[in-house]
Write an enzyme that holds these catalytic residues in place. Structure first.
Site, short mmCIF file in Angstrom:
data_model
loop_
_atom_site.label_atom_id
_atom_site.label_comp_id
_atom_site.label_asym_id
_atom_site.label_seq_id
_atom_site.Cartn_x
_atom_site.Cartn_y
_atom_site.Cartn_z
CE LYS A 279 -4.07 -1.96 2.28
NZ LYS A 279 -5.02 -1.81 1.17
NE ARG A 354 -10.50 -9.72 -3.64
CZ ARG A 354 -10.84 -8.77 -4.49
NH1 ARG A 354 -10.95 -9.02 -5.79
NH2 ARG A 354 -11.08 -7.54 -4.05
N1 BES Z 1 -8.50 -4.19 3.38
C1 BES Z 1 -8.54 -3.64 2.07
C2 BES Z 1 -9.83 -2.90 1.79
C3 BES Z 1 -10.07 -1.64 2.54
C4 BES Z 1 -9.69 -0.43 1.99
C5 BES Z 1 -10.70 -1.64 3.75
C6 BES Z 1 -9.95 0.74 2.67
C7 BES Z 1 -10.95 -0.46 4.43
C8 BES Z 1 -10.58 0.73 3.88
C9 BES Z 1 -8.40 -4.76 1.05
O1 BES Z 1 -7.64 -5.84 1.43
C10 BES Z 1 -7.76 -4.16 -0.14
O2 BES Z 1 -6.62 -3.82 -0.06
N2 BES Z 1 -8.52 -4.03 -1.22
C11 BES Z 1 -8.05 -3.49 -2.43
C12 BES Z 1 -8.40 -4.51 -3.50
C13 BES Z 1 -7.68 -4.32 -4.77
C14 BES Z 1 -6.20 -4.54 -4.61
C15 BES Z 1 -8.25 -5.32 -5.76
C16 BES Z 1 -8.75 -2.18 -2.71
O3 BES Z 1 -9.93 -2.07 -2.42
O4 BES Z 1 -8.11 -1.27 -3.20
MN MN Z 2 -5.56 -5.55 1.00
#
Ligand code: BES
Ligand code: MN
Ligand code: ZN
Length: 501
Positions: A279, A354
């Protein structure tokens, strides 16, 4: 806010609360309580708008005879036509804030006539009021304050309520709030403390306290059971992944229905760095709350074991890991094969939720003979973009289960909004090298991609509801009974879902 809240049938109270609908004066019952006209006078002040949650304070004139309390609070209940029991969550929280501010320790609610006027059930109103006051009293925001922050004195509160049904509701609402507050405290716990083994210990502790059965699969057991998502997502962290299983069995009464359990699944990522698809730009901050699906399921199991006690068995599965980085991390381009035979090309290690949920869904379908499955997960940032913090994204193609989840959402005030599923979305997830990929690099329909991915791990005949809670698990500002921080979203909804079972 309050150190403890007690409900009592009798006794005097320092403060008296009456209701006022928007655009209306005080009703006859409230006027009868008015010893010297000061209550009616207050209700005519311009700030007594009757808007939901607006509180106006007054007091009887010194020495007024037969004054029922030393302070009066008129709480706005909103438009009479749109008043519902759930309005009491907001109204009671507003009153609670004023009581705490004034350091009052006892209150009596005289709202029965308002409930009648709005044709609202007194017990349901009591439950929502209890939830509001209980949620307001969460003190987990202070759990990690140290010696540099003075400890505020928190008072005790006694609620005097002569209406038995309102009182019964209050008790139930306070109990549900306690379960939600357990979830919030876990959500708040930082990732250096709330590790995977900490979460397992919390589940064991809950089981001991409430008579649930708890088993934790870790290490070799994960390999034996082919829980490949957990193994791979958790590989890089020194905090090892696990599948936490809790089981509630109805006691005393024979289960009336076929004893198929409801299965509740929670994404429990104790921290989500994104993995090697790291991230960026501080997108990591707050990812201690990526375990909130699992925290909500734990809170719900607390409510199920202590308050709801349904006749149906309930199984909880927490897919618990830390998504970290190291030379042992799983990578983009890895291919994982699940216990149901489906192979997954990893395109993005940040779409990790997922991958671990897939294990729990396979497990549930193969091993638990589920009546239905509900999963909760902070799955996608996309659902936050789509629905904000107002609605949870719901995916459920089973009309009956969806209807029941919507009912539970209404009763708990935890709102859900249905998002679509379609074979075209499942097509989006096809991989050139494996069966499916975990994230399509085009940015289309992210929340739906997550649900479409998960659908490959649920047997088609099993009713299933996926709740993407990424927008609703945390509040950014004071909203109703919540302060900035975790909302415990899902605990009360799941409790209501199991209520009639
Ligand atoms: N835990 C995150 C989703 C999330 C984002 C929760 C912001 C709470 C606040 C999840 O694991 C994630 O990183 N999702 C990505 C998915 C993408 C890489 C397909 C996202 O939503 O950007
Ligand atoms: Mn994630
Ligand atoms: Zn995540």
């Amino acid at each position: 806010m309050f150190q403890s809240i007690r409900v009592s049938a009798k006794g005097g109270a320092q403060a008296l609360v009456v209701g006022q609908f928007k655009g209306e004066g005080l009703d006859a019952a409230a006027r009868r309580l008015d010893a010297d006209g000061s209550l009616v006078a207050a209700s005519r002040r311009p700030d007594a708008t009757g808007e939901l949650g607006v509180v106006v304070e007054s007091a009887p004139a010194p020495g007024a005879k037969k004054a029922p309390a030393e302070r009066y609070f008129i709480v706005g209940l909103g438009e009479r036509g749109s008043f519902a029991p759930g309005s009491m969550r907001t109204a009671a929280a507003s009153v609670g804030r004023r009581l705490a501010g004034a350091k009052l320790t006892s209150v009596s609610f005289a709202l029965g006539s308002s409930f009648d006027a709005a044709k609202a059930d007194a017990e349901e109103c009591g439950a929502a009021a209890g939830e509001g006051l209980g949620l307001l009293s969460w003190d987990g925001d202070r759990a990690f304050k140290g010696s540099a922050t003075p400890d505020p004195k928190r008072g005790r509160l006694t609620i005097v309520a002569d209406d038995a049904r309102f009182r019964a509701g209050l008790g139930e609402g306070l109990a549900l709030a306690e379960s939600a507050n357990l979830c919030r405290t876990l959500s708040q716990t930082p990732p250096n403390i709330a590790t995977t083994s900490f979460m397992a210990a919390q589940a064991r502790k809950l089981a001991r306290a409430t008579g649930l059965r708890c088993t934790v699969l870790e290490g070799d057991a994960l390999v034996r059971e082919k829980l490949t998502g957990l193994i791979n997502v958790g590989k890089a962290s020194e905090n090892k992944p696990c599948l936490i299983r809790l089981e509630y069995r109805p006691r005393g009464k024979p289960p009336a229905r076929a004893s198929k359990p409801a299965v509740l699944i929670g994404k429990t990522m104790t921290y989500d760095t994104g993995g090697l698809s790291l991230k960026i730009n501080n997108g990591m901050v707050g990812m201690k709350r990526d375990k909130d699906g699992g925290c909500a399921v734990l809170g719900a199991m607390h409510a199920i074991a202590t308050v709801v006690k349904p006749r149906r068995p309930v199984v909880a599965l927490l897919a618990c890991a830390e998504n970290s980085i190291s030379d042992e991390a799983y990578r983009p381009d890895d291919i994982l094969t699940y216990r149901n035979g489906v192979s997954v090309e990893v395109t993005n290690t940040d779409a990790e939720g997922r991958l671990v949920l897939a294990d729990a869904l396979c497990w549930a379908c193969e091993k638990e003979n589920p009546a239905y499955i509900v999963d909760l997960a902070t799955l996608t940032g996309g659902v936050v973009v789509a629905l904000g913090s107002t609605f949870c994204g719901m995916f459920c193609e089973d009309d009956k289960l969806r209807g029941r989840v919507e009912e539970a959402a209404k009763a708990s005030g935890e709102r859900v909004w249905r998002l679509p599923m379609h074979d075209e979305y499942r097509e989006l997830m096809k991989s050139p090298v494996a069966d499916i990929l975990n994230s399509n690099p085009n940015r289309k329909a992210h929340p739906i991609q997550g649900a479409a991915f998960l659908s490959y791990f649920v047997e088609p005949k099993v009713p299933w509801c996926h709740l993407d809670i990424a927008g609703v698990h945390v509040a950014e500002k004071i909203t109703g009974p919540f302060i900035e921080g975790p909302t415990g979203w899902g605990v009360r909804l799941l409790a209501r879902l199991l209520e009639d079972e």
